[in-house]
Design a protein around this motif. Structure first.
Motif, mmCIF file in Angstrom:
data_model
loop_
_atom_site.group_PDB
_atom_site.id
_atom_site.type_symbol
_atom_site.label_atom_id
_atom_site.label_comp_id
_atom_site.label_asym_id
_atom_site.label_seq_id
_atom_site.Cartn_x
_atom_site.Cartn_y
_atom_site.Cartn_z
ATOM 1 N N ALA A 332 0.655 -1.297 0.081
ATOM 2 C CA ALA A 332 0.070 -0.051 0.040
ATOM 3 C C ALA A 332 0.664 1.404 0.077
ATOM 4 O O ALA A 332 1.903 1.334 0.750
ATOM 5 C CB ALA A 332 -0.880 -0.038 1.200
ATOM 6 N N ALA A 333 0.477 2.205 -0.811
ATOM 7 C CA ALA A 333 1.363 3.267 -0.834
ATOM 8 C C ALA A 333 0.849 4.404 0.402
ATOM 9 O O ALA A 333 -0.352 4.403 0.693
ATOM 10 C CB ALA A 333 0.979 4.315 -2.266
ATOM 11 N N PRO A 334 1.501 5.239 0.762
ATOM 12 C CA PRO A 334 1.478 6.272 1.783
ATOM 13 C C PRO A 334 0.324 7.174 1.243
ATOM 14 O O PRO A 334 0.492 7.423 0.165
ATOM 15 C CB PRO A 334 2.617 6.972 2.439
ATOM 16 N N GLN A 335 -0.766 7.376 2.247
ATOM 17 C CA GLN A 335 -1.730 8.492 1.634
ATOM 18 C C GLN A 335 -1.259 9.990 1.618
ATOM 19 O O GLN A 335 -0.589 10.306 2.637
ATOM 20 C CB GLN A 335 -2.979 8.116 2.652
ATOM 21 N N VAL A 336 -1.427 10.266 0.487
ATOM 22 C CA VAL A 336 -1.376 12.022 0.353
ATOM 23 C C VAL A 336 -2.580 12.520 0.096
ATOM 24 O O VAL A 336 -3.622 12.210 -0.685
ATOM 25 C CB VAL A 336 -0.422 12.178 -0.879
ATOM 26 N N ALA A 337 -2.853 13.675 0.776
ATOM 27 C CA ALA A 337 -4.223 14.394 0.731
ATOM 28 C C ALA A 337 -4.123 15.826 0.115
ATOM 29 O O ALA A 337 -3.071 16.526 0.312
ATOM 30 C CB ALA A 337 -5.102 14.162 1.812
ATOM 31 N N GLY A 338 -4.945 16.497 -0.568
ATOM 32 C CA GLY A 338 -5.052 17.884 -0.802
ATOM 33 C C GLY A 338 -5.855 18.445 0.370
ATOM 34 O O GLY A 338 -6.756 18.062 0.829
ATOM 35 N N TYR A 339 -5.509 19.915 0.474
ATOM 36 C CA TYR A 339 -6.269 20.625 1.233
ATOM 37 C C TYR A 339 -6.228 21.999 0.877
ATOM 38 O O TYR A 339 -5.232 22.642 0.511
ATOM 39 C CB TYR A 339 -5.899 20.923 2.614
ATOM 40 N N ARG A 340 -7.382 22.504 0.575
ATOM 41 C CA ARG A 340 -7.640 23.903 0.097
ATOM 42 C C ARG A 340 -8.933 24.683 0.419
ATOM 43 O O ARG A 340 -9.654 23.891 1.113
ATOM 44 C CB ARG A 340 -7.586 23.997 -1.424
ATOM 45 N N GLY A 341 -9.270 25.985 0.112
ATOM 46 C CA GLY A 341 -10.484 26.459 0.368
ATOM 47 C C GLY A 341 -11.665 25.773 -0.155
ATOM 48 O O GLY A 341 -11.644 25.024 -1.252
ATOM 49 N N GLY A 342 -12.781 25.755 0.497
ATOM 50 C CA GLY A 342 -14.100 25.305 0.053
ATOM 51 C C GLY A 342 -14.229 23.959 0.567
ATOM 52 O O GLY A 342 -15.416 23.405 0.415
ATOM 53 N N TYR A 343 -13.486 23.381 1.724
ATOM 54 C CA TYR A 343 -14.065 22.071 2.229
ATOM 55 C C TYR A 343 -15.002 22.367 3.169
ATOM 56 O O TYR A 343 -14.713 23.398 3.816
ATOM 57 C CB TYR A 343 -12.459 21.575 2.810
ATOM 58 N N LEU A 344 -15.567 21.303 3.578
ATOM 59 C CA LEU A 344 -16.603 21.436 4.403
ATOM 60 C C LEU A 344 -16.226 21.004 5.668
ATOM 61 O O LEU A 344 -15.122 20.327 6.073
ATOM 62 C CB LEU A 344 -17.888 20.260 4.227
ATOM 63 N N PRO A 345 -16.675 21.585 6.848
ATOM 64 C CA PRO A 345 -16.047 21.334 8.303
ATOM 65 C C PRO A 345 -15.975 19.866 8.520
ATOM 66 O O PRO A 345 -14.864 19.622 9.025
ATOM 67 C CB PRO A 345 -17.248 21.812 9.143
ATOM 68 N N GLU A 346 -16.675 18.983 8.119
ATOM 69 C CA GLU A 346 -16.711 17.675 8.598
ATOM 70 C C GLU A 346 -15.336 16.834 7.726
ATOM 71 O O GLU A 346 -14.759 16.070 8.160
ATOM 72 C CB GLU A 346 -17.878 16.684 8.289
ATOM 73 N N GLU A 347 -15.242 17.402 6.296
ATOM 74 C CA GLU A 347 -13.967 17.043 5.566
ATOM 75 C C GLU A 347 -12.761 17.641 6.502
ATOM 76 O O GLU A 347 -11.734 16.744 6.478
ATOM 77 C CB GLU A 347 -14.161 17.635 4.375
ATOM 78 N N ARG A 348 -12.862 18.723 7.003
ATOM 79 C CA ARG A 348 -11.673 19.352 7.679
ATOM 80 C C ARG A 348 -11.074 18.496 9.068
ATOM 81 O O ARG A 348 -10.176 18.099 9.204
ATOM 82 C CB ARG A 348 -11.915 20.854 8.057
ATOM 83 N N ARG A 349 -12.131 18.244 9.649
ATOM 84 C CA ARG A 349 -12.102 17.321 10.964
ATOM 85 C C ARG A 349 -11.519 16.113 10.447
ATOM 86 O O ARG A 349 -10.529 15.548 11.391
ATOM 87 C CB ARG A 349 -13.600 17.337 11.805
ATOM 88 N N ALA A 350 -12.098 15.387 9.538
ATOM 89 C CA ALA A 350 -11.595 14.128 9.081
ATOM 90 C C ALA A 350 -10.112 14.231 8.635
ATOM 91 O O ALA A 350 -9.402 13.304 9.117
ATOM 92 C CB ALA A 350 -12.393 13.436 8.053
ATOM 93 N N LEU A 351 -9.773 15.218 8.074
ATOM 94 C CA LEU A 351 -8.331 15.331 7.630
ATOM 95 C C LEU A 351 -7.327 15.707 8.830
ATOM 96 O O LEU A 351 -6.390 14.858 9.099
ATOM 97 C CB LEU A 351 -8.155 16.512 6.730
#
Length: 777
Positions: A332-351
């Motif tokens: 399995a490859a290590p996970q890489v995520a993106g973060y920018r404006g427009g994310y919902l609060p629940e998405e931010r908390r999960a991140l």
């Protein structure tokens, strides 16, 4: 390098791994920022027992010295600003007095108890504060977040019952202040106003926020409240001056950071060149470094300057890691995520949760992440391009190593004059103080509309100069002549039937143009009207999240640009013509035969055509455009040299336009070295013979109506600014000029004509003239 456990990360070993082999010449400079011991002070005796218990329950038993100083000053009723480093615990300094006042009801004159306002520049930061306060759960303190998404019923409850309201300057301006009568009980009991991340409030945006804060304090005084203002900032020069400019009153600064810090290793990195000699892209190099770091078990955040850049960095790093995992028997490859404006609060908390448990090992983010999410505990930071100021640079560097471990930060230089210069002069990154945050609270183009809004809230009187400055009466008279205000014996009143606050946009000047998919009707993004003329004109290629679209129509009356998805195989570049008229020369400084001046100018710009450009830079067509011109009255700095002096410098008459144009571009690129601005915040014009000066003239101006303070800083630091500009051009290894020295990504003339050697000769001569003594007349 083998995969490392979190506690085993050695930043020097990581850096050695990154710079092996073909990358050996890309590591330009390394600096170690030494560790620092913390200094503690006793817990304040006045802190409410409920607040003490809540914080002790979170494991907070001691205060760093700067936290205690801030708390004591605010508790004593003195306006204070704390400007210390990332993760230094600034919020605890203001939470102690604020929560104590709210818990005890100190200063309350109504049954609801004392109240406080917390102002953040972003919704995300307000959400983080709300989550922290709900976790503390101080008994009797009702906390609520109020923003544009808050339903009406909830707003009513907040007005009537909340003690600590978390909001933003925009809602103050558009909702609370125009409707202050409904907020009267809250305002009557207002004890504290907290202004978080106040370093964000520079330039024109800062002038707007300053006016809003002064309107708030004025309305609060109407209800008998004199709240204490507590401001928190990243490290900036003269934070007391910034804070005082924002609130219009004396503010005490606390700047000695007493928090502990582990060692940091900071590197400057040149992306290098491809096999065909072209410079490697900054985002591509950043993605490769991110992949290498994550692959070695180093949890890393990579900062990119745009949403498109974030998507590119995350996608390329993800692809590289997946390819490596596939070659290792499908692990399995290590996970890489993106973060920018427009994310919902629940998405931010999960991140946030995924970062804490190290499920996500790599993150690509815009610089807005600094203000929007808790990313404590990362091992490394990669920064794609100079973020604009030393303050922002150190803010981003500080996002790693926040769990007591050593950390690594790598700045990947972009193809920009300032980045190129900083690679050659690392002392300007590491040994110079951070910049001033410049704003002009008396900018009439900003203050005038806010005076109208203030008059709609409460009649303006001459005594209100205590809030808005000595220019109040003159501006009010101008507004009266324009039919915006009317004079009565008791003051100036709002004279129109509509809402005054609706005429002021805090975060921009002029209309915003929506970019809409013509097939689906979906809004893809927005752009201010001034940039719309050059970026979303008919025929322009607009890129959204890496996908090209072609603009089919720009309707300025409706503020809409319609686009269709599709890649035509080329990009577009607008061509424009600019002229300037000097309206007022405020100050002149003779430099021998040369002259340096500053003042008010009127800049007129018209987009006249656009070019279709292939990926290799080949222009395959030029197409005329019929668009309105745009006139901007602003502040500028300019210098002149007579033609005969240019001839002495070795620049003939035919070469003057290219030499001046190249010097103009480079000086724009270098101004962010001295002023808190981005090259997109400023503009420039050069001409071989200007009618107002009668001489060859180069001008750099603030890109905002009324000015933003950038050109004034350029005038006061002209010798350093122009010397750095000359050194940058002279030290660049290119032959005829490149994006690293004299070419500009925003040039309306397609970077034509440009004469690199001529620019060096002109700047050499200009700087030598500064040493000439001008005889007294």
């Amino acid at each position: 390098m083998d995969h490392l456990e979190q506690t085993d990360v050695d930043p020097r070993a990581v850096l050695e791994h990154l710079s092996r082999g073909a990358r050996a010449d890309r590591l330009v400079h390394v600096r170690t920022v030494p560790a620092r011991e913390g200094r503690v002070v006793p817990w304040p005796t006045w802190c409410a027992p409920t607040v003490t218990a809540a914080l002790h329950g979170e494991g907070i038993h001691t205060l760093w010295e700067h936290q205690g100083t801030v708390a004591e000053l605010a508790h004593a009723g003195r306006h204070v600003v704390v400007a210390t480093g990332t993760a230094s615990g600034k919020s605890l300094g203001y939470l102690l007095p604020v929560l104590t006042a709210l818990s005890e009801g100190t200063g309350a004159v109504t049954g609801r108890g004392a109240t406080a306002l917390y102002l953040a520049p972003t919704k995300a930061l307000g959400a983080d504060q709300e989550a922290r306060l709900h976790t503390l759960a101080v008994p009797g303190v009702r906390v609520a977040r109020l923003d544009g998404d808050t339903p009406g019923e909830e707003r009513r409850w907040i007005r009537e019952h909340a003690h600590y309201v978390l909001t933003n300057p925009d809602l103050l301006h558009h909702t609370l202040l125009p409707g202050h009568e409904r907020w009267a009980p809250f305002l009557r009991a207002l004890r504290y106003v907290v202004v978080d991340e106040c370093h964000v409030y520079g330039g024109v945006f800062g002038a707007h926020v300053s006016a809003v804060l002064r309107r708030l304090l004025r309305v609060a005084a109407r209800y008998g409240a004199e709240p204490t203002v507590i401001l928190a900032s990243a490290t900036v020069a003269a934070p007391d001056e910034l804070a005082s400019a924002l609130v219009g009153q004396e503010v005490t600064a606390v700047t000695a950071d007493a928090s502990p810090r582990r060692e940091r290793v900071v590197a400057l990195w040149d992306p290098g060149r491809t096999d065909d000699g072209r410079r490697r892209g900054t985002a591509t190099e950043t993605a490769d470094l991110l992949a290498d770091l994550v692959g070695a078990g180093v949890q890393t955040v990579a900062f990119a300057r745009s949403r498109v850049g974030v998507e590119h960095v995350a996608a390329r790093a993800r692809e590289a890691l997946e390819a490596r995992a596939a070659s290792c028997s499908g692990s399995a490859a290590p996970q890489v995520a993106g973060y920018r404006g427009g994310y919902l609060p629940e998405e931010r908390r999960a991140l946030e949760s995924s970062l804490r448990d190290r499920t996500v090992m790599g993150l690509a983010a815009t610089s807005g992440l600094e203000l929007g999410i808790d990313i404590a505990g990362l091992d490394a930071v990669v920064i794609a391009g100079w973020p604009g100021t030393r303050a922002s640079f150190w803010q981003q560097v500080g996002r790693a190593g926040r769990r007591g471990a050593s950390s690594l930060a790598v700045l990947v230089a972009s193809d920009d004059p300032l980045d190129s210069y900083l690679l050659q002069h690392p002392e300007l990154v590491f040994d110079e103080p951070v910049e001033n945050c410049v704003l002009d609270p008396e900018n009439p183009y900003v203050l005038g509309p806010h005076l109208a809004a203030a008059a709609a809230e409460l009649p303006l009187t001459p005594e209100d100069a205590r809030w808005f400055g000595p220019g109040l009466a003159g501006l009010a008279e101008q507004l009266m002549v324009g039919g915006i205000l009317r004079a009565r014996p008791t003051g100036w009143y709002w004279a129109r039937p509509d809402r005054a606050s609706d005429h002021v946009a805090l975060r921009g000047v002029g209309q915003t143009v929506q970019i809409v998919d013509g097939r689906s009707g979906r809004v893809l993004g927005t752009v201010d009207e001034a940039r719309a003329l050059s970026t979303v004109h008919e025929g322009a290629v607009y890129v959204h999240q890496g996908e090209p679209h072609v603009v089919t129509e720009l309707d300025l009356d409706a503020s809409v640009a319609l686009v269709v998805a599709g890649d035509p195989g080329w990009s577009t570049r607008a061509r424009s013509e600019s002229t300037f008229v000097i309206r007022e020369t405020s100050v002149v400084q003779p430099w021998g035969a040369a002259t340096l001046a500053s003042g008010r100018v009127e800049v007129t710009t018209q987009v006249t055509s656009f070019q279709r450009v292939l990926s290799d830079g080949t222009v395959i067509g030029t197409h005329p455009l019929d668009l309105p011109s745009r006139t901007l009255v602003t502040q500028a700095v300019w210098w002149t040299l007579p033609l005969e002096e240019l001839a002495l410098a070795g620049v003939g008459e035919a070469g003057v336009p290219g030499a001046l144009h190249a010097a103009e571009h480079a000086s724009i690129g270098m101004l962010p070295l001295l002023a808190t601005c981005d090259r997109w915040d400023i503009g420039g014009v050069s001409t071989a013979l200007h009618p107002d000066t009668g001489l060859p003239t180069v001008m750099v101006y603030d890109g905002y109506p009324g000015g933003a303070g950038f050109s004034r800083r350029a005038f006061t630091e002209a010798a350093e600014w122009l010397t750095a500009t000359r050194d940058l051009i002279g030290s660049c290894g290119c032959t005829d000029g490149c994006p690293g020295c004299v070419q500009s990504p925003k040039c309306g003339n397609g970077n034509e004509p440009l004469d690199k050697r001529g620019a060096i000769a002109v700047l050499d001569h200009l700087l030598s003239e500064r040493t000439v003594v001008v005889p007294a007349r």
